[in-house]
Design a protein around this motif. Structure first.
Motif, short mmCIF file in Angstrom:
data_model
loop_
_atom_site.label_atom_id
_atom_site.label_comp_id
_atom_site.label_asym_id
_atom_site.label_seq_id
_atom_site.Cartn_x
_atom_site.Cartn_y
_atom_site.Cartn_z
N UNK A 82 -56.12 9.85 -19.25
CA UNK A 82 -55.58 10.95 -18.43
C UNK A 82 -56.77 11.80 -18.02
N UNK A 83 -57.13 11.71 -16.75
CA UNK A 83 -58.36 12.37 -16.28
C UNK A 83 -58.13 13.35 -15.13
N UNK A 84 -56.86 13.67 -14.84
CA UNK A 84 -56.62 14.70 -13.82
C UNK A 84 -57.31 16.00 -14.23
N UNK A 85 -57.38 16.24 -15.54
CA UNK A 85 -58.04 17.45 -16.04
C UNK A 85 -59.53 17.43 -15.72
N UNK A 86 -60.15 16.26 -15.71
CA UNK A 86 -61.55 16.15 -15.29
C UNK A 86 -61.70 16.48 -13.81
N UNK A 87 -60.72 16.04 -13.00
CA UNK A 87 -60.76 16.38 -11.57
C UNK A 87 -60.84 17.90 -11.41
N UNK A 88 -59.89 18.59 -12.02
CA UNK A 88 -59.80 20.04 -11.85
C UNK A 88 -61.02 20.74 -12.47
N UNK A 89 -61.46 20.27 -13.63
CA UNK A 89 -62.64 20.87 -14.27
C UNK A 89 -63.89 20.73 -13.40
N UNK A 90 -64.09 19.55 -12.82
CA UNK A 90 -65.27 19.37 -11.96
C UNK A 90 -65.13 20.21 -10.69
N UNK A 91 -63.95 20.20 -10.08
CA UNK A 91 -63.77 20.99 -8.85
C UNK A 91 -64.00 22.46 -9.12
N UNK A 92 -63.59 22.94 -10.29
CA UNK A 92 -63.85 24.33 -10.65
C UNK A 92 -65.35 24.58 -10.79
N UNK A 93 -66.05 23.64 -11.42
CA UNK A 93 -67.51 23.74 -11.54
C UNK A 93 -68.16 23.96 -10.18
N UNK A 94 -67.63 23.30 -9.18
CA UNK A 94 -68.24 23.30 -7.86
C UNK A 94 -67.76 24.42 -6.94
N UNK A 95 -66.95 25.34 -7.45
CA UNK A 95 -66.48 26.47 -6.65
C UNK A 95 -67.69 27.29 -6.16
N UNK A 96 -67.83 27.37 -4.86
CA UNK A 96 -68.91 28.11 -4.20
C UNK A 96 -70.31 27.61 -4.60
#
Length: 157
Positions: A82-96
Motif C-alpha cells: 500500500x503505497x498511496x501514502x508514499x505518493x502523498x508524502x512525496x508530493x508534500x515534500x515537493x510543495x513549492x
C-alpha cells in the motif's frame, strides 16, 4: 512482507492504494511507489501552489479511505504494497520546490530517508495510529520533515 493480493489487479480501490500497481514490486515497494509518485508529480500543476495544495489535501483525504479500505479488505494493516501514502508524502515534500531534476531527486532522497528512518514522532505515530489515517500519517509527517529540509537547502544553495 505479505504477498501481493490478486485483487490489486482487479479492484480499482486496491489498485490505487497499491500506487497504480507500483506497490506490487517484490522488493522495496515503498521506493517503487515513490518513483511512481515522481512520475505523477511531473504531471501535477506545480506552478500553481493553491491548486497543488488542494490536490494534496484531496489526495490525503482520499488516501485515508483508500488505504483503510484496502487494508481491511486484504486483512493486513499497512501492507508494504500500500503505497498511496508514499505518493502523498512525496508530493508534500515537493510543495513549492524549486524547479528542475536536481530538486526532484533531492526531494525523493529526503522523503525516502525520513520514511525509512522514521525519527520521532514519525515512528510513534506509525505504531500508535491505526486504520487509514495510521497508514497515511507517518508518510505525511515524513513528507513534512523532507519539505522543511528541502526548503532550507534551497534557501542556502
Amino acid at each position: 512482507m505479505a504477498s501481493t493480493p490478486r485483487s490489486v489487479w482487479h479492484n480499482p480501490v486496491h489498485f490505487l492504494a497499491f500506487g497504480l500497481g507500483s506497490g506490487a514490486a517484490p522488493r522495496a515497494p515503498g521506493t517503487f511507489g515513490t518513483v511512481a509518485a515522481v512520475v505523477i508529480y511531473l504531471l501535477l500543476p506545480v506552478s500553481n501552489p493553491l491548486l497543488y495544495s488542494a490536490i494534496l489535501l484531496l489526495s490525503f483525504a482520499v488516501g485515508v479511505w483508500l488505504c483503510g479500505k484496502t487494508a481491511r479488505d486484504i486483512g493486513v494493516h499497512d501492507h508494504g504494497g500500500i503505497v498511496w501514502d508514499e505518493f502523498v508524502g512525496y508530493w508534500l515534500t515537493m510543495l513549492m520546490a524549486p524547479p528542475g531534476w536536481f530538486w526532484i531527486v533531492v526531494g525523493f532522497l529526503l522523503f525516502r530517508f525520513f520514511d525509512i528512518i522514521k525519527p520521532w514522532p514519525i515512528r510513534w505515530l506509525d505504531r500508535h495510529v491505526h486504520g487509514g489515517l495510521g497508514i497515511m500519517i507517518d508518510d505525511v509527517l515524513a513528507g513534512l520533515f523532507a519539505l522543511v529540509c528541502l526548503q532550507l537547502l534551497a534557501a542556502v544553495i
